[in-house]
Design an enzyme around this catalytic site. Structure first.
Site, PDB file in Angstrom:
ATOM      1  N   SER A 228     108.486 -39.707  81.949  1.00  0.00           N
ATOM      2  CA  SER A 228     109.170 -39.951  80.673  1.00  0.00           C
ATOM      3  C   SER A 228     110.681 -39.804  80.837  1.00  0.00           C
ATOM      4  O   SER A 228     111.282 -40.473  81.664  1.00  0.00           O
ATOM      5  CB  SER A 228     108.603 -39.016  79.602  1.00  0.00           C
ATOM      6  OG  SER A 228     108.996 -39.423  78.309  1.00  0.00           O
ATOM      7  N   ASP A 330     100.676 -46.853  75.842  1.00  0.00           N
ATOM      8  CA  ASP A 330     102.013 -46.279  75.661  1.00  0.00           C
ATOM      9  C   ASP A 330     102.929 -47.316  75.014  1.00  0.00           C
ATOM     10  O   ASP A 330     102.919 -48.491  75.419  1.00  0.00           O
ATOM     11  CB  ASP A 330     102.559 -45.867  77.032  1.00  0.00           C
ATOM     12  CG  ASP A 330     103.839 -45.073  76.967  1.00  0.00           C
ATOM     13  OD1 ASP A 330     104.365 -44.851  75.855  1.00  0.00           O
ATOM     14  OD2 ASP A 330     104.317 -44.651  78.032  1.00  0.00           O
ATOM     15  N   HIS A 360     100.934 -42.168  76.544  1.00  0.00           N
ATOM     16  CA  HIS A 360     102.094 -41.506  77.119  1.00  0.00           C
ATOM     17  C   HIS A 360     101.776 -40.040  77.426  1.00  0.00           C
ATOM     18  O   HIS A 360     101.193 -39.331  76.609  1.00  0.00           O
ATOM     19  CB  HIS A 360     103.269 -41.595  76.141  1.00  0.00           C
ATOM     20  CG  HIS A 360     104.589 -41.241  76.738  1.00  0.00           C
ATOM     21  ND1 HIS A 360     105.298 -42.110  77.528  1.00  0.00           N
ATOM     22  CD2 HIS A 360     105.325 -40.102  76.676  1.00  0.00           C
ATOM     23  CE1 HIS A 360     106.419 -41.543  77.911  1.00  0.00           C
ATOM     24  NE2 HIS A 360     106.458 -40.309  77.411  1.00  0.00           N
TER      25      HIS A 360
END
Length: 389
Positions: A228, A330, A360
């Site tokens: 991320s 995601d 995610h």
């Protein structure tokens, strides 16, 4: 809030004292009764626990914050709240654990090391206890959290990276960098570059307090990675640091897990999965993270957010092979795919995998059967990339 800061400071002090005392016995340190120090820490922990569990305290605290810190100007529910006067609340959504909180079955040694005393940057190392004596690659890893939350001490990262180190057979250095909005971008990038320079110094000078990991490390096989926002940091560090500045370290590749990029124009996955129940990131939270992390006045086409926007640093400056791990559910899926296409067009070696049925941050936040199975698949991909046959 204040108690959390105090406990973090104690942890930071503990790293400094134990490392120096263990490797520099001639240094004169104040004599502290270990029994008394233990009870002091225990009392602090009990106080923190009672304050967090007491409904009366929560009520008073909320009223106090609203009265003394003004209105809320930015909030990601349950994760971060920013008040008008700059006061910031970060609920402890994930427990922090010590480096020693590992199962002996993993056969991984973990220890914390201070990187920079001024910025309070530190790192948690994971070194697999292997039977062979060959030196092993180093993965410098940055945790996620939208640049605004997260810690290298979070239990979810501690567990994931310890298992990854054991599975891949590599050494992992998990960096605890500065967070926005107190330290907006490029502060995390600066911390990343400083971390690499610190690693270089450890190799060149072979300091006593680092021998436990430097003697096992193959400094000619260094990888940058993260998930991320951490993947965003790894990428931006890689395009900023020069090969000559790193030498004699050799950066061999990038590992980007669900890299956190953005843009003003919405992608199809951002539109269709804005509130995806199977993912830890929604569109509103993503936008809020960027508002908190980017420089004042910048939009989501800023190069730090959108690496393929006009004016961004040329992707061809990325001179190392790159592995990108993408989640099917995601909101970042399409943006990650666009990034991979752009790298390929610049002639950069890029591998990517789209993991089905997961969202995610599934590898650290989800305990479902499919997430556990897919996490194992992801680790296998990383092993093939870092430790090719």
């Amino acid at each position: 809030m204040y108690i959390n800061v105090s406990l973090q400071s104690l942890h930071y002090l503990y790293i400094n004292v134990t490392n120096h005392k263990a490797t520099n016995p001639k240094i004169k340190l104040p004599q502290v009764n270990p029994f008394c120090f233990f009870w002091f820490l225990l009392s602090m922990a009990a106080l923190a626990s009672s304050l967090s569990l007491s409904p009366q305290y929560r009520t008073r605290s909320k009223e106090y914050q609203q009265h003394h810190h003004g209105s809320i100007v930015e909030e990601i529910k349950g994760l971060i709240r920013v008040h008008k006067d700059g006061y910031i609340e970060r609920p402890q959504v994930v427990p922090c654990v010590s480096s020693s909180a590992l199962s002996p079955e993993l056969k991984v040694t973990s220890r914390d090391m201070v990187i920079d005393n001024v910025t309070n940057t530190w790192a948690r190392f994971y070194v697999p206890n292997l039977h062979h004596h060959s030196k092993i690659p180093l993965l410098v890893y940055f945790h996620g959290g939208g640049f605004c939350i997260g810690s290298a001490a979070w239990s979810c990262y501690h567990d994931f990276l310890a298992k990854l180190s054991a599975e891949v057979g590599c050494m992992i250095m998990s960096v605890n960098y500065r967070l926005a909005p107190e330290n907006p971008l490029p502060s995390p990038y600066d911390d990343g570059i400083k971390t690499l320079m610190w690693v270089k110094q450890q190799f060149l000078y072979q300091y006593n307090d680092s021998e436990w990991w430097t003697k096992k490390c193959n400094f000619s096989s260094v990888f940058l990675g993260g998930d991320s926002a951490g993947a965003n940091i790894a990428y931006n560090v890689a395009i900023r640091v020069s090969e000559s500045a790193l030498r004699p370290l050799n950066l061999k590749g990038l590992v980007l897990i669900q890299p956190f990029f953005g843009g003003e124009v919405r992608t199809a996955s951002e539109k269709s999965m804005a509130e995806s129940p199977g993912s830890a990131l929604n569109l509103a939270a993503s936008d809020a993270y960027w508002r908190l992390a980017l420089p004042c006045g910048a939009d989501r086409d800023h190069p730090w957010c959108n690496p393929i926007a006009k004016g961004a640093v040329k992707l061809k400056n990325l001179l190392v092979p790159t592995l990108v791990c993408i989640s099917e559910m995601d909101i970042l899926k399409d943006r990650n795919l666009e990034f991979c296409d752009a790298l390929a067009k610049e002639g950069i070696t890029v591998e990517y995998s789209v993991f089905k049925g997961v969202g995610h941050a599934f590898q650290i936040l989800s305990k479902s059967h499919i997430s556990k199975y897919t996490t194992h698949q992801m680790m296998s991909c990383l092993k093939s990339f870092i430790m090719p046959l």
